[in-house]
Design an enzyme around this catalytic site. Structure first.
Site, PDB file in Angstrom:
ATOM      1  N   LYS A 191    -108.527  53.698 -13.610  1.00  0.00           N
ATOM      2  CA  LYS A 191    -107.180  54.241 -13.767  1.00  0.00           C
ATOM      3  C   LYS A 191    -106.731  54.131 -15.220  1.00  0.00           C
ATOM      4  O   LYS A 191    -107.003  53.147 -15.894  1.00  0.00           O
ATOM      5  CB  LYS A 191    -106.222  53.469 -12.857  1.00  0.00           C
ATOM      6  N   ARG A 244     -90.696  53.189   0.956  1.00  0.00           N
ATOM      7  CA  ARG A 244     -89.612  54.017   0.454  1.00  0.00           C
ATOM      8  C   ARG A 244     -89.427  55.277   1.270  1.00  0.00           C
ATOM      9  O   ARG A 244     -88.348  55.844   1.312  1.00  0.00           O
ATOM     10  CB  ARG A 244     -89.877  54.406  -1.005  1.00  0.00           C
ATOM     11  N   SER A 246     -92.707  53.843 -10.858  1.00  0.00           N
ATOM     12  CA  SER A 246     -93.180  53.814 -12.244  1.00  0.00           C
ATOM     13  C   SER A 246     -93.498  55.225 -12.727  1.00  0.00           C
ATOM     14  O   SER A 246     -93.182  55.595 -13.861  1.00  0.00           O
ATOM     15  CB  SER A 246     -94.424  52.933 -12.362  1.00  0.00           C
ATOM     16  N   HIS A 261     -89.093  47.492  -8.071  1.00  0.00           N
ATOM     17  CA  HIS A 261     -90.014  46.355  -7.977  1.00  0.00           C
ATOM     18  C   HIS A 261     -89.238  45.036  -7.981  1.00  0.00           C
ATOM     19  O   HIS A 261     -89.545  44.122  -7.210  1.00  0.00           O
ATOM     20  CB  HIS A 261     -90.991  46.330  -9.168  1.00  0.00           C
TER      21      HIS A 261
END
Length: 166
Positions: A41, A91, A129, A17
Site C-alpha cells: 500500500k 459507519r 482518512s 478515529h
C-alpha cells in the site's frame, strides 16, 4: 485485565478515529492502537509520522499505547498481545458487511477473541482518512479539513502536505 486492540492505517488519524479510541479507553483496562503497515500500500504519511501523530493526539490516556504491526492478520497480533477484544467501527452498511465477515474469520482463527463494534455519531460517521486527503488542495481547504482532524494532523497537512496525493 480487559485488553482491546483497535487497528487501522491511520493515514492520517481523524476525529472519527479519536472517537473510537476515546470509547475504547473507557471500555478496556488497556487499549492498544495498532497501526497496520501493508508493504503493498502507498501511504501519504510515513509510518514514523503516523505513529507520532497518534501518540501526540492520544497522550492524555494512560491506559493506551500505540504500536505497529506488519504483514499479518490482526487477530494473530491481538492474540500475541494478550488481547481479548478487537474494536472495530461501523459507519455504514458496507462496513457492517465487511466487518461481520471478518469477525467470523477471526473467530475461526482465535475463538477466544471477541470483536466489539461501535457506531460513531452521525456528525463524524462519514469521516475517513481517504475523505480528508481528498479535501486537501482546493482554495479554502484548510477551514474544511481542520474540523475533521486533530491539531497535530492539521499542522502536518498545513505545513507539508498541501498537495496530498488523492
Amino acid at each position: 485485565m480487559r485488553r482491546g486492540v483497535y487497528a487501522g492505517s491511520f493515514d492520517p488519524v481523524t476525529k472519527g478515529h479519536l472517537w473510537m479510541i476515546e470509547h475504547g479507553v473507557q471500555i478496556f483496562d488497556e487499549m492498544i492502537v495498532a497501526i497496520g503497515e501493508n508493504p503493498d500500500k502507498k501511504y501519504t504519511f510515513s509510518l514514523e509520522e503516523r505513529v507520532a501523530m497518534l501518540r501526540e493526539t492520544t497522550s492524555l490516556w494512560p491506559n493506551l499505547r500505540v504500536e505497529v504491526f506488519q504483514n499479518r492478520f490482526l487477530v494473530d497480533y491481538a492474540r500475541e498481545q494478550g488481547a481479548q477484544f478487537i474494536l472495530r467501527g461501523i459507519r455504514e452498511a458496507a462496513d457492517y458487511e465487511f466487518e461481520r465477515k471478518m469477525r467470523y474469520v477471526n473467530a475461526d482463527l482465535a475463538p477466544h477473541i471477541d470483536t466489539i463494534f461501535l457506531m460513531p455519531p452521525r456528525e463524524i460517521a462519514e469521516i475517513s482518512s481517504t475523505m480528508v486527503k481528498g479535501l486537501v488542495g482546493p482554495q479554502g481547504w484548510e477551514g474544511v479539513v481542520k474540523q475533521y482532524v486533530p491539531d497535530p494532523v492539521f499542522m502536518r497537512l498545513l505545513h507539508g502536505y498541501k498537495t496530498v496525493a488523492k
